[in-house]
Structure formats: C-alpha cells, structure tokens
Design a protein around this motif. Structure first.
Motif, PDB file in Angstrom:
ATOM      1  N   UNK A  38       0.829  -1.203   0.000  1.00  0.00           N
ATOM      2  CA  UNK A  38       0.000   0.000   0.000  1.00  0.00           C
ATOM      3  C   UNK A  38       0.868   1.259   0.000  1.00  0.00           C
ATOM      4  N   UNK A  39       1.930   1.279   0.792  1.00  0.00           N
ATOM      5  CA  UNK A  39       2.816   2.449   0.842  1.00  0.00           C
ATOM      6  C   UNK A  39       3.502   2.658  -0.506  1.00  0.00           C
ATOM      7  N   UNK A  40       3.952   1.569  -1.115  1.00  0.00           N
ATOM      8  CA  UNK A  40       4.617   1.655  -2.422  1.00  0.00           C
ATOM      9  C   UNK A  40       3.637   2.175  -3.465  1.00  0.00           C
ATOM     10  N   UNK A  41       2.453   1.610  -3.489  1.00  0.00           N
ATOM     11  CA  UNK A  41       1.449   2.049  -4.466  1.00  0.00           C
ATOM     12  C   UNK A  41       1.113   3.526  -4.292  1.00  0.00           C
ATOM     13  N   UNK A  42       0.875   3.936  -3.061  1.00  0.00           N
ATOM     14  CA  UNK A  42       0.524   5.337  -2.815  1.00  0.00           C
ATOM     15  C   UNK A  42       1.664   6.271  -3.225  1.00  0.00           C
ATOM     16  N   UNK A  43       2.894   5.849  -2.994  1.00  0.00           N
ATOM     17  CA  UNK A  43       4.057   6.665  -3.365  1.00  0.00           C
ATOM     18  C   UNK A  43       4.055   6.991  -4.856  1.00  0.00           C
ATOM     19  N   UNK A  44       3.559   6.054  -5.664  1.00  0.00           N
ATOM     20  CA  UNK A  44       3.588   6.241  -7.112  1.00  0.00           C
ATOM     21  C   UNK A  44       2.213   6.513  -7.708  1.00  0.00           C
ATOM     22  N   UNK A  45       1.291   6.979  -6.858  1.00  0.00           N
ATOM     23  CA  UNK A  45      -0.018   7.404  -7.352  1.00  0.00           C
ATOM     24  C   UNK A  45      -0.921   6.277  -7.810  1.00  0.00           C
ATOM     25  N   UNK A  46      -0.745   5.109  -7.224  1.00  0.00           N
ATOM     26  CA  UNK A  46      -1.566   3.949  -7.548  1.00  0.00           C
ATOM     27  C   UNK A  46      -2.541   3.674  -6.410  1.00  0.00           C
ATOM     28  N   UNK A  47      -3.600   2.912  -6.666  1.00  0.00           N
ATOM     29  CA  UNK A  47      -4.494   2.550  -5.565  1.00  0.00           C
ATOM     30  C   UNK A  47      -3.733   1.682  -4.554  1.00  0.00           C
ATOM     31  N   UNK A  48      -4.061   1.786  -3.261  1.00  0.00           N
ATOM     32  CA  UNK A  48      -3.340   1.011  -2.237  1.00  0.00           C
ATOM     33  C   UNK A  48      -3.283  -0.491  -2.540  1.00  0.00           C
ATOM     34  N   UNK A  49      -4.342  -1.014  -3.102  1.00  0.00           N
ATOM     35  CA  UNK A  49      -4.374  -2.421  -3.530  1.00  0.00           C
ATOM     36  C   UNK A  49      -4.857  -2.440  -4.974  1.00  0.00           C
ATOM     37  N   UNK A  50      -4.294  -3.321  -5.761  1.00  0.00           N
ATOM     38  CA  UNK A  50      -4.705  -3.430  -7.162  1.00  0.00           C
ATOM     39  C   UNK A  50      -6.156  -3.888  -7.243  1.00  0.00           C
ATOM     40  N   UNK A  51      -6.944  -3.323  -8.153  1.00  0.00           N
ATOM     41  CA  UNK A  51      -8.313  -3.804  -8.354  1.00  0.00           C
ATOM     42  C   UNK A  51      -8.303  -5.305  -8.673  1.00  0.00           C
ATOM     43  N   UNK A  52      -9.375  -5.973  -8.311  1.00  0.00           N
ATOM     44  CA  UNK A  52      -9.466  -7.430  -8.406  1.00  0.00           C
ATOM     45  C   UNK A  52      -9.136  -7.963  -9.813  1.00  0.00           C
ATOM     46  N   UNK A  53      -9.700  -7.351 -10.848  1.00  0.00           N
ATOM     47  CA  UNK A  53      -9.465  -7.822 -12.220  1.00  0.00           C
ATOM     48  C   UNK A  53      -7.997  -7.658 -12.614  1.00  0.00           C
ATOM     49  N   UNK A  54      -7.389  -6.565 -12.208  1.00  0.00           N
ATOM     50  CA  UNK A  54      -5.975  -6.333 -12.520  1.00  0.00           C
ATOM     51  C   UNK A  54      -5.100  -7.299 -11.731  1.00  0.00           C
ATOM     52  N   UNK A  55      -5.459  -7.521 -10.492  1.00  0.00           N
ATOM     53  CA  UNK A  55      -4.719  -8.486  -9.670  1.00  0.00           C
ATOM     54  C   UNK A  55      -4.759  -9.878 -10.312  1.00  0.00           C
ATOM     55  N   UNK A  56      -5.924 -10.276 -10.842  1.00  0.00           N
ATOM     56  CA  UNK A  56      -6.050 -11.576 -11.503  1.00  0.00           C
ATOM     57  C   UNK A  56      -5.194 -11.633 -12.774  1.00  0.00           C
TER      58      UNK A  56
END
Length: 191
Positions: A103-121
């Motif tokens: 979550x910290x890494x994602x937020x640092x680069x302007x991404x959602x804290x957790x990847x959306x489910x479809x993208x995660x899949x």
C-alpha cells in the motif's frame, strides 16, 4: 535504505519509498532461493520485468496496469522473496507486513493502495506464466511438473520471454529504465 530513507516495516510511509531502493533491492533478491542455473541469480527485479512484459502481451493494459505489474513484488525489496509454501507456514504476520508495504509503495507512485481485483487476476496469470518458464528453464522442473504447479503458459511461448539471468547491476538499470518509460506514458495521459 541506501537512499537515506528509514522505512518503518510496521507502519511504512509512502514518503520513505524510493524507486532506486526498490530497483536495487529487487535486483539483489534471488528467485527460487537462488537454486537456479546460470552465472547470476535470477532476481525478483528480472522476474518483475518479465511479468510486466507478459501483462503487456496478453492484454491491452494501461500504463497504470503495467506499473502495477512491474511493482507486483516490490515489497520484497525489504522483506525478501519467500517461496509460497513457507509463506503459508509463516501466515498472517507476513501477509500483514507485505500488504502494508504494498500500500505504501502504491501510494508513493499514485496507484491505488491495492490493485483492483481484475488487474490483480491479470497480474497473477502473468506471474504464473513467468513462474512456469523460470521453473522449466532455470530451476530444473520438467514441463509436466511445472504445468501441475503453475498451469500451462497459454498465449506465451518460450521465445517471447527473457529467462537469461543477468547481473544485479544490469537488471537494476533495466528495471529503472522500464519504470521511467511507464511513468512517461502515465504523464502523457495514456492510461
């Protein structure tokens, strides 16, 4: 971190995350616990580059999705790469730390804290394809054994992936260059 940042593992701040630290750390963390063929370890950074390339080949991924793929194992720059059976034994504490770092890494680069489910899949599918080729080309698995663990590598053939272990310095540069390319696409508004 070599950047001078101090990262609190229990409460990581996005302000303490630097791409240079991620690239260097991942380039020096070996996949498969270092049990691979070649003069160099096959690093998590090289695996991440392969997963991101596979995502780009099997989908019409946006630059944001490509960045999520490139950073899918980014917490390992701090906590290392553990084989899945050991992660299962360690359990919840590991997963909690990993999720906070992600979550910290994602937020640092302007991404959602957790990847959306479809993208995660999608990323998981690419991750399993990468693991299949790593297993058969580097870790001594027979194709039938790798298929049992990771499934068949649909939509990707061996000639489409780079499974040649490279030096940590080379992979670190490749990782940073790919990050910068994706970031330029994002800044240009292409996703």
């Amino acid at each position: 971190m070599l950047s001078g940042r101090r990262l609190d593992l229990l409460d990581p701040s996005p302000l303490d995350v630097e791409i240079s630290d991620i690239a260097q750390g991942l380039a020096r963390v070996a996949r498969w616990n270092g049990q691979t063929r070649g003069d160099h370890a096959f690093s998590v950074a090289q695996h991440s580059l392969m997963v991101e390339a596979i995502v780009g080949r099997i989908s019409s991924a946006s630059p944001q999705t490509l960045l999520l793929a490139l950073l899918h194992d980014a917490p390992e720059y701090v906590i290392g790469d553990m084989i899945s059976p050991f992660k299962a034994v360690v359990g919840g504490g590991y997963k909690t730390v990993e999720a906070k770092l992600e979550a910290a890494i994602h937020l640092r680069f302007g991404l959602p804290p957790a990847a959306p489910k479809a993208i995660k899949a999608l990323i998981k599918r690419a991750d399993r394809i990468a693991a299949y080729f790593e297993a058969t080309e580097l870790a001594g698995f027979q194709p039938s054994e790798a298929r049992a663990f990771f499934g068949p590598p649909r939509d990707i053939s061996r000639d489409m992936v780079d499974v040649s272990p490279r030096s940590a310095a080379e992979v670190e540069k490749m990782f940073l260059a790919r990050f910068e390319t994706i970031e330029a696409l994002r800044r240009a508004g292409k996703g």
